[in-house]
Scaffold this active site. Structure first.
Site, PDB file in Angstrom:
ATOM      1  N   GLY A  20      60.049  -8.525 -16.006  1.00  0.00           N
ATOM      2  CA  GLY A  20      60.152  -7.255 -15.307  1.00  0.00           C
ATOM      3  C   GLY A  20      59.678  -6.104 -16.176  1.00  0.00           C
ATOM      4  N   TYR A  21      58.842  -5.239 -15.607  1.00  0.00           N
ATOM      5  CA  TYR A  21      58.325  -4.080 -16.340  1.00  0.00           C
ATOM      6  C   TYR A  21      58.446  -2.794 -15.531  1.00  0.00           C
ATOM      7  CZ  TYR A  21      54.274  -4.858 -13.330  1.00  0.00           C
ATOM      8  OH  TYR A  21      53.460  -5.031 -12.233  1.00  0.00           O
ATOM      9  N   GLY A  22      58.911  -2.905 -14.286  1.00  0.00           N
ATOM     10  CA  GLY A  22      59.113  -1.746 -13.422  1.00  0.00           C
ATOM     11  C   GLY A  22      60.569  -1.667 -13.010  1.00  0.00           C
ATOM     12  N   SER A  23      60.824  -1.702 -11.706  1.00  0.00           N
ATOM     13  CA  SER A  23      62.209  -1.612 -11.246  1.00  0.00           C
ATOM     14  C   SER A  23      63.046  -2.812 -11.676  1.00  0.00           C
ATOM     15  CB  SER A  23      62.249  -1.463  -9.717  1.00  0.00           C
ATOM     16  OG  SER A  23      61.656  -2.580  -9.086  1.00  0.00           O
ATOM     17  N   GLU A  98      58.043  -7.756  -3.710  1.00  0.00           N
ATOM     18  CA  GLU A  98      56.763  -7.375  -4.293  1.00  0.00           C
ATOM     19  C   GLU A  98      55.592  -7.667  -3.351  1.00  0.00           C
ATOM     20  OE1 GLU A  98      57.085  -5.802  -6.971  1.00  0.00           O
ATOM     21  OE2 GLU A  98      59.041  -6.418  -7.698  1.00  0.00           O
TER      22      GLU A  98
END
Length: 212
Positions: A20-23, A98
């Site tokens: 994970g790199y966003g939300s 996504e």
């Protein structure tokens, strides 16, 4: 490398690591066994993907994070280990979450704890070929768009500010220039313009005043 859900997993276990790199850094919402903080190499985090289903609407899209290939960059985030019995449920959930322009890829993840060896992770990435892709823009323009966008999952400001806050907590020595520049620009705009979500205005202005 692109893979389907059936091809993923640690050899002999059926377990999957999701990056994970966003939300997903601050709002997971799926079962996992444990997590690791670290980075993937060859990618840079950018707020270049449009969001009309979570943090915006078709008439006023928000901006959320995707990854662009850059051999000189690395992106820090969180890898989550999903147990074999939970993989079908988690993959279905993430495919829906996504769904708007994101595809799956795998790459090597390098834990911040150097006692741990690198391992393969699954990630979701929105490329420039998808219809919701917005591409680069000046930081102020992106900040203004974020300030004025909201969708079924909440204010776009919350997405940006919670990501920035969490990254500072879990990777305090890492400076993500793009992310933190947008955070600073949105904070400036909040002080003069405010946003429709009064709760976010109070929350993030108070936070910035306490943490200059």
């Amino acid at each position: 490398m692109e893979k389907g859900a059936g091809d993923l997993g640690e050899k002999g276990t059926g377990q999957v690591w999701v990056f994970g790199y966003g939300s997903l850094v601050w709002k997971v919402n799926f079962p996992y066994q444990h997590h690791r903080v670290g980075c993937i190499k060859g990618y840079a985090r950018r707020f270049w993907q449009g969001s009309t289903d979570h943090r915006g609407t078709p008439g006023a899209p928000g901006r959320v994070a995707t990854l662009i290939e850059d051999k000189n960059e690395c992106t820090y985030g969180v890898a989550y280990k999903v147990n074999r019995e939970d993989v079908p449920e988690v993959m279905a959930y993430l495919s829906h979450r996504e769904k708007q322009g994101y595809t799956t890829k795998t790459t090597q993840f390098y834990p911040s704890d150097t006692c741990d060896s690198p391992f393969e992770v699954l990630l979701y990435i929105a490329t420039e070929n998808n219809p919701e892709y917005l591409g680069p823009a000046p930081p102020l323009s992106i900040a203004q768009q974020i300030l004025n966008s909201a969708g079924p999952s909440g204010c776009n400001v919350e997405y940006l500010m919670e990501l920035a806050r969490t990254m500072k907590e879990i990777a305090p020595v890492v400076h993500d220039e793009h992310l933190f520049t947008l955070e600073a620009e949105v904070t400036k705009l909040l002080t003069t313009n405010g946003i429709k979500c009064a709760n976010c205005t109070r929350k993030y202005l108070t936070h910035s005043e306490q943490h200059p």
